[in-house]
Motif scaffolding. Sequence first.
Motif, PDB file in Angstrom:
ATOM      1  N   GLU A  43     -75.390 -19.477  25.378  1.00  0.00           N
ATOM      2  CA  GLU A  43     -76.443 -18.781  26.254  1.00  0.00           C
ATOM      3  C   GLU A  43     -75.645 -18.052  27.571  1.00  0.00           C
ATOM      4  N   VAL A  80     -76.077 -17.271  31.028  1.00  0.00           N
ATOM      5  CA  VAL A  80     -76.889 -17.900  32.339  1.00  0.00           C
ATOM      6  C   VAL A  80     -77.400 -17.039  32.931  1.00  0.00           C
ATOM      7  N   THR A  93     -71.841 -15.823  33.229  1.00  0.00           N
ATOM      8  CA  THR A  93     -71.584 -17.201  32.897  1.00  0.00           C
ATOM      9  C   THR A  93     -72.252 -17.561  31.750  1.00  0.00           C
ATOM     10  N   LYS A  99     -72.616 -20.407  28.917  1.00  0.00           N
ATOM     11  CA  LYS A  99     -73.080 -21.988  28.691  1.00  0.00           C
ATOM     12  C   LYS A  99     -73.154 -22.349  27.461  1.00  0.00           C
ATOM     13  N   SER A 139     -73.486 -25.397  24.608  1.00  0.00           N
ATOM     14  CA  SER A 139     -73.918 -26.915  24.410  1.00  0.00           C
ATOM     15  C   SER A 139     -74.283 -27.235  23.007  1.00  0.00           C
ATOM     16  N   THR A 172     -72.354 -30.562  28.002  1.00  0.00           N
ATOM     17  CA  THR A 172     -72.305 -29.056  27.851  1.00  0.00           C
ATOM     18  C   THR A 172     -71.213 -28.542  28.930  1.00  0.00           C
ATOM     19  N   LYS A 173     -70.738 -27.320  28.524  1.00  0.00           N
ATOM     20  CA  LYS A 173     -69.618 -26.550  29.170  1.00  0.00           C
ATOM     21  C   LYS A 173     -70.153 -25.221  29.715  1.00  0.00           C
ATOM     22  N   THR A 174     -69.822 -25.165  31.118  1.00  0.00           N
ATOM     23  CA  THR A 174     -70.342 -23.497  31.681  1.00  0.00           C
ATOM     24  C   THR A 174     -69.103 -23.175  32.123  1.00  0.00           C
ATOM     25  N   SER A 183     -67.690 -19.426  34.048  1.00  0.00           N
ATOM     26  CA  SER A 183     -68.035 -18.266  34.975  1.00  0.00           C
ATOM     27  C   SER A 183     -67.031 -17.311  34.926  1.00  0.00           C
TER      28      SER A 183
END
Length: 666
Positions: free
Chosen positions: A408, A410, A440, A442, A444, A450-452, A454
């Motif tokens: 995704e 963000v 950014t 994301k 999952s 979950t890793k985000t 940026s």
Amino acid sequence: MKRIYILFLFLFSCSLFAQYSADAYLKSKGEVYFKFKVENMSDIQTFTKIVSIDNVKGNEVYAYANQKEYDTFLKYQIPIEVLKHPGDVGKIAMSNDYKLIKGNWNTYPTYDAYVQMMYAFEENYPGLCKIIDAGNTVQGRKILFAKISKNVNTEEAEPKFMYTATMHGDETTGYVLMLRLIDSLLTTYNTNTRVHNLLDNFEIWINPLANPDGTYHGGNSSVNGATRYNANYVDYNRNFPDPVDGPHPDGEAWQPETIIMKDLALNNVFAMSANFHGGEEVINYPWDTWARLHTDNTWMKYVSREFADTVHGHAPSSYMDGYDNGITNGYDWYRVAGGRQDFYTYFGHGREITMEISLVKLLSPSLLPNHWEYLKRSFLNYIEQAGYGIHGVVTDSITGAPIKAKIEIVGHDLNIDSSFVYSSNRTGFYTRLIAPGTYTVKVSAGNYFTKTISGISVTNKHTTILNIPLMTTNPVPVELISFTANTSNNGITLNWSTATETNNKGFEILRKSPNSDWLNVAFIEGNGTTTESNNYSYSDKVSENGKYQYQLKQIDYDGTVNYSSVIEADFAPVFEYQLVGNYPNPFNPSTNIVFSLPVASQVNISLYNLIGQKVCDVTNQMYNAGKNEIKFNADNLSAGIYIYKMNAQGTNNTHFTSSRKMMLLK
């Protein structure tokens, strides 16, 4: 009074004439083509749910209808004008010899010639092209795809792309142009750098004829008499599940052709796709079903504009110049519910655009070469766009196995648009196409943290690589420590080992053979919960030579599944001992020694100089039956000619000796 009576009589006569013409078409073709006028453009929203709207020009609406749709429409008592059916063109140039078609590309193929041509592509270019028989139509004709890629029999971590044409059977320009595109990609692979790069880095699927029952409604020998609808009199470009109007927006059961295209979207991860139509000259981008714009509308307009602008540089000034100079948002033109474009974009999490490429639906074959010249560069541009944006592979941080994950953006992706994408559960590869900017991301997946990330920058016509390892949130239910494949004359033996198991119901063994897609070939029971190491084995009795791929699908008792990495085995039965040789030869400083064994054998290979003195042992160990290859490094040896001698002792008490020369250059 007399004038009113005459006017009434005139309108009544016109109505009778229209009704008679409609009845004749409905009887002979199962559909009628007509136009009518609307006083308010909002009325189109009503009629698009009743008939298959084909075009809107001002307040004039052009539409097709089957018997049920036509009867429903007549209840509105709107004057209509029945039009000549676009598929009725009289005598038209056809060929039953696909080789002649490839000479000038100015004839249509008979259905039999089409099928022959498709399989000839595979036969002539077996390393680049594989024909996928996706299934049968209502009348048993084939929905065929040419899958084109450098390693066409291996699923790789690369973008998947799809073109299809002639969903409406009487819109045939894309039919021949897609056959020509397949031919062009294959024949110029070794001479055209651009095409070479495409096939090296993409998996391209092309279906030239998506509605053969409609195109060959008049018989397999001619496209004259073609219909828009399929053999069940259904417009299957209104038959897909719709984000607004639900699973059956047209009130019809899913057609065989719909199911084929639907399943392809859900079982593959197509980054981009397009479907070709006729009757207009415009590039139409989502949404068709919603008035609001897609969250990626900027990107969609950009790729549509690139397609049209490139066309403008190579076509007459009047070609594809309407609407917004050749492009339009679908809903702004007229609303469509149940179209494939929105299905692939919403439910398939890809990006699909509809391309109307000729004003005349069933184009004169003599004009096909002209349209190829207008469009061929744009065809390649559009495929290349699937290689830009954000790309990467999602894997388990410990095992390196591929993961199906949700990706995704963000603050950008919207659930209402379903604009997020997924990685492939077989390769872990994903593609997120998006307009320039800094984002950014994301990522999952079930049972993973979950890793985000940026600061991910995207620019036009560049690829941003973002590989993402994910860490599991739970102890590994099954810790796989090895997974190997060994070939023998009897088939391929799979061996795998686990360090620990938790609630392990067992393993499905998935196989992809040289001439079929992935199949479940066996189930091996697991050991439930255990902290002890366990070894598993399965013998696959294959018979066809070639490369096989295998993957383990581990299943917990609660239904949770995990996939292993994919391994390969090259099955080529060996019935005698052979010291094949070494390559390269001459070499510096390393070479590969190849030998074949009919049974598992203890193999000793020793190196001698020209006066018979032993220099060193290259190997002395057991090897499995089949073709074997070992790497020999001669860094510590002087340049010259050497003799290497092989002695093999088979488990069946057979013995073999052979020797060859190798030359070391320094």
